[in-house]
Design an enzyme around this catalytic site. Structure first.
Site, PDB file in Angstrom:
ATOM      1  N   PHE A  39      39.456  58.056  26.318  1.00  0.00           N
ATOM      2  CA  PHE A  39      39.731  57.757  27.724  1.00  0.00           C
ATOM      3  C   PHE A  39      41.236  57.571  27.857  1.00  0.00           C
ATOM      4  O   PHE A  39      41.827  56.705  27.189  1.00  0.00           O
ATOM      5  CB  PHE A  39      38.997  56.485  28.171  1.00  0.00           C
ATOM      6  CG  PHE A  39      39.271  56.117  29.598  1.00  0.00           C
ATOM      7  CD1 PHE A  39      38.644  56.791  30.645  1.00  0.00           C
ATOM      8  CD2 PHE A  39      40.172  55.104  29.905  1.00  0.00           C
ATOM      9  CE1 PHE A  39      38.908  56.463  31.970  1.00  0.00           C
ATOM     10  CE2 PHE A  39      40.443  54.769  31.229  1.00  0.00           C
ATOM     11  CZ  PHE A  39      39.802  55.454  32.261  1.00  0.00           C
TER      12      PHE A  39
ATOM     13  N   GLY B  70      28.194  54.596  28.075  1.00  0.00           N
ATOM     14  CA  GLY B  70      27.523  53.420  28.612  1.00  0.00           C
ATOM     15  C   GLY B  70      27.138  53.611  30.055  1.00  0.00           C
ATOM     16  O   GLY B  70      27.108  54.727  30.571  1.00  0.00           O
TER      17      GLY B  70
ATOM     18  N   ASP C 152      39.569  43.092  41.672  1.00  0.00           N
ATOM     19  CA  ASP C 152      38.722  44.196  42.149  1.00  0.00           C
ATOM     20  C   ASP C 152      37.425  44.227  41.329  1.00  0.00           C
ATOM     21  O   ASP C 152      37.190  45.148  40.554  1.00  0.00           O
ATOM     22  CB  ASP C 152      39.471  45.528  42.033  1.00  0.00           C
ATOM     23  CG  ASP C 152      38.665  46.696  42.616  1.00  0.00           C
ATOM     24  OD1 ASP C 152      37.683  46.435  43.355  1.00  0.00           O
ATOM     25  OD2 ASP C 152      39.000  47.857  42.328  1.00  0.00           O
TER      26      ASP C 152
END
Length: 266
Positions: free
Chosen positions: A35, A76, A163
């Site tokens: 990632f 996931g 957030d």
């Protein structure tokens, strides 16, 4: 994307990973996945060491001047809204809010605490009645925020993610819970995070149990501050939704109206 591919070397492909900024990618080669993110939060390393985000593998400055971070790619599932009541969510958020290490790191980055006075100033500053579907509702909210401001100031400051949308929580196939997307982290009252999180996702009768896992008691003072912050954030969200002509604008007015009804009931 070419500058990132150059940094990775041959045999890698990039796929945009979504998100508002468009600066995140999934890099693949053979069976391996990473990632990647441009210019991610400078305290990613500390979050990684604490197991709050997937493991940080490396960072590289590329020729454009951007810094690319590579994290372990976790297979996931993002949490569904109804999963936010889970004890492990409360425990992880409690760990984050109680972390002196994270707080020190943000302070070193010259982060100035976000005070309630600043949120109220923004609510007033961006109030443009002609551009709002329900200006009288916003006015009612601002009156409430102004009246209660002296009662919500506190000296306690923690690191807030700011957030806590259910999409930012990821549970790995091994059951480990992560909280991603730290670009908007701030120093503020813990009520800043808790208000929007609990009023959005957790039934109020479940709050005492949720707070038992969180590690702090739900005092009358904390509940009052949570309510104040969620009203302020709801107002600022409406401004953003109206400005961007977002389809959720109507729903955001409904959320604020329901919040203000709660205050009248109390």
């Amino acid at each position: 994307e070419l500058d990132i591919l150059d940094a990775l070397g041959e045999g890698w492909t990039l796929t945009p990973a979504g998100g508002i900024t468009g600066e995140a990618y999934i890099a693949s080669t053979g069976q391996s996945k990473l990632f990647l993110k441009r210019n991610s939060s400078p305290f990613l390393a500390i979050l990684s060491a604490d197991g709050i985000v997937p493991k940080l593998l490396w960072t590289k400055r590329i020729y454009s001047g951007d810094v690319i971070s590579a994290q372990q790619f976790i297979e996931g599932q993002e949490l569904e809204p109804e999963m936010m009541e889970r004890p492990e969510v409360a425990r992880l958020l409690g760990k984050i809010h109680d972390s002196k290490e994270l707080l020190f790191m943000l302070q070193q980055l010259d982060q100035r605490p976000i005070e309630p006075d600043e949120l109220l100033r923004q609510c007033r500053l961006y109030f443009q009645p002609a551009e709002l579907a329900q200006p009288e509702l916003i006015e009612q909210a601002i009156d409430y925020l102004s009246e209660r401001l002296p009662y919500v100031r506190t000296d306690e400051q923690v690191v807030c993610h700011s957030d806590l949308n259910h999409n930012n929580w990821l549970v790995g196939t091994d059951g480990h819970l992560y909280l991603n997307d730290w670009d908007d982290a701030i120093i503020a009252d813990r009520a800043y995070d808790l208000g929007m999180m609990l009023y959005s996702y957790v039934d109020e009768e479940c709050w005492p149990e949720w707070f038992a896992h969180y590690g702090h008691p739900l005092t009358k003072d904390l509940k009052q501050r949570m309510y104040w912050y969620v009203v302020a954030q709801a107002v600022l969200s409406i401004y953003w939704y109206e400005d961007t002509m977002h389809p959720d604008a109507t729903e955001s007015y409904l959320f604020l109206a329901q919040l203000l009804e709660m205050e009248q009931e109390d």
